[in-house]
Design an enzyme around this catalytic site. Structure first.
Site, PDB file in Angstrom:
ATOM      1  CE  LYS A  38      -4.076   0.255   1.587  1.00  0.00           C
ATOM      2  NZ  LYS A  38      -4.878  -0.004   0.715  1.00  0.00           N
ATOM      3  CB  THR A 214     -13.333   5.826  -0.951  1.00  0.00           C
ATOM      4  OG1 THR A 214     -12.795   4.714  -0.077  1.00  0.00           O
ATOM      5  CG2 THR A 214     -12.307   7.029  -0.750  1.00  0.00           C
ATOM      6  N   GLY A 250      -7.953   2.254  -4.302  1.00  0.00           N
ATOM      7  CA  GLY A 250      -8.141   3.090  -3.056  1.00  0.00           C
ATOM      8  C   GLY A 250      -6.653   3.781  -3.063  1.00  0.00           C
ATOM      9  CG  ASP A 251      -3.043   1.465  -2.317  1.00  0.00           C
ATOM     10  OD1 ASP A 251      -3.583   1.732  -1.284  1.00  0.00           O
ATOM     11  OD2 ASP A 251      -2.728   0.328  -2.482  1.00  0.00           O
TER      12      ASP A 251
END
Length: 312
Positions: A38, A214, A250-251
């Site tokens: 991540k 998110t 997401g990253d």
């Protein structure tokens, strides 16, 4: 300047017809090796969006580290503060073994390895000035992550915490974060841990900093704080795209958000750009390989403007 303290992994992707059961041995159709983690993903996303990025973490003194670092090198990320821990138990380069079947389901096993050897003191005080944005996640030692957050807050750096994977941090540490980014599952976990509702506004009321949640295909919601006062809240719709692979989306969001804020852009504009870039990444296979360059995100944003998709 963006400083990312976090994980650097080698992802081993096994393409299977079916996922193995306990005690079962199956042959994979193929094996692909990709850089991941991540922390590294977020650093690459920010660098591809045009930011100057320093990566802080650890890899093992083994043959896996070169592939694990290759995406960071290719994106021009400063690796001078990445430690090589040596050999032996607990010192191998972080590795994720991912089995995917023909239906798109997966099984994932992660060995943190050298990531758990990364130390907060690899980031010197001079790197945590008010002009720095520090990004941290939860794939490194939580004690080291907490210590770095508190020191960065004391020295005036902006701190972005992506609480992924969801794991506990002391409440004073959470309250020292400027921007908390969580997905729906992480928000629900944190809300249960803190005893509040899981929406962005409720989490912001308890923690005091800006919270961004998110929502996958439903976009993003946020509740923002500026100068100690509530500055506003909002929702950003997600662009409609043909989804191929959500790995790393997401990253991508976190890295591009940080890059846009580092350029001095308002929060709503940064969220809009980050959501657009994350949607683009979903149209491609892979993690770091799917992360868009700044020019690609610019073009996608221009198209959204023509189509009339704006911040709600």
């Amino acid at each position: 300047m963006i400083v990312v303290f976090g994980s650097i992994n080698l992802d081993m992707i096994f393409a299977m017809e079916d996922l193995p059961l306990a005690g079962q041995t199956l042959l994979a159709r193929s094996l692909d090796l990709h850089p991941g983690g991540k922390g590294a993903n977020q650093a690459v996303a920010a660098a591809r969006d045009g930011a100057a990025v320093t990566m802080v973490g650890a890899v093992g003194g083994d043959g896996l580290k070169e592939t694990a670092l290759s995406g960071l090198r290719g994106a021009g990320v400063d690796l001078s503060r990445v430690a090589v821990t040596g050999h032996g138990a607990g010192h191998a380069t972080g590795t994720a073994a991912v089995c995917t079947d023909a239906a798109g389901r997966n099984q994932i096993v992660v060995a943190g390895g050298a990531n758990l050897q990364a130390r907060a003191d690899q980031v010197e005080d001079a790197l945590l000035s008010p002009g720095t944005t520090l990004i941290v996640q939860m794939e490194s030692d939580p004690g080291e992550t907490a210590a770095l957050i508190l020191r960065a807050r004391r020295l005036g750096a902006r701190v972005i915490l992506n609480l992924a994977p969801a794991a506990p941090l002391p409440l004073p540490v959470l309250k020292s974060v400027d921007i908390l980014v969580v997905n729906e599952d992480e928000a629900e976990w944190l809300a249960g841990h803190l005893g509040c509702a899981g929406d962005a506004s409720s989490l912001r009321s308890l923690l005091g900093g800006t919270v961004i949640r998110t929502l996958g295909g439903d976009g993003v919601e946020w509740s923002a704080v500026d100068g100690g006062a509530v500055d506003g809240s909002g929702r950003q719709p997600a662009p409609t795209v043909a989804v191929r692979d959500t790995t790393g989306a997401g990253d991508c969001f976190v890295g591009v958000l940080a890059a846009e804020l580092d350029r001095g852009r308002p929060l709503a504009a940064a969220i809009r750009r980050a959501a657009c870039a994350a949607s683009l990444s979903c149209t491609r296979a892979g993690g770091q390989a799917s992360l868009p360059a700044a020019a690609e995100t610019d073009a996608a944003l221009a198209k959204l403007a023509v189509d009339g998709l704006a911040v709600a």
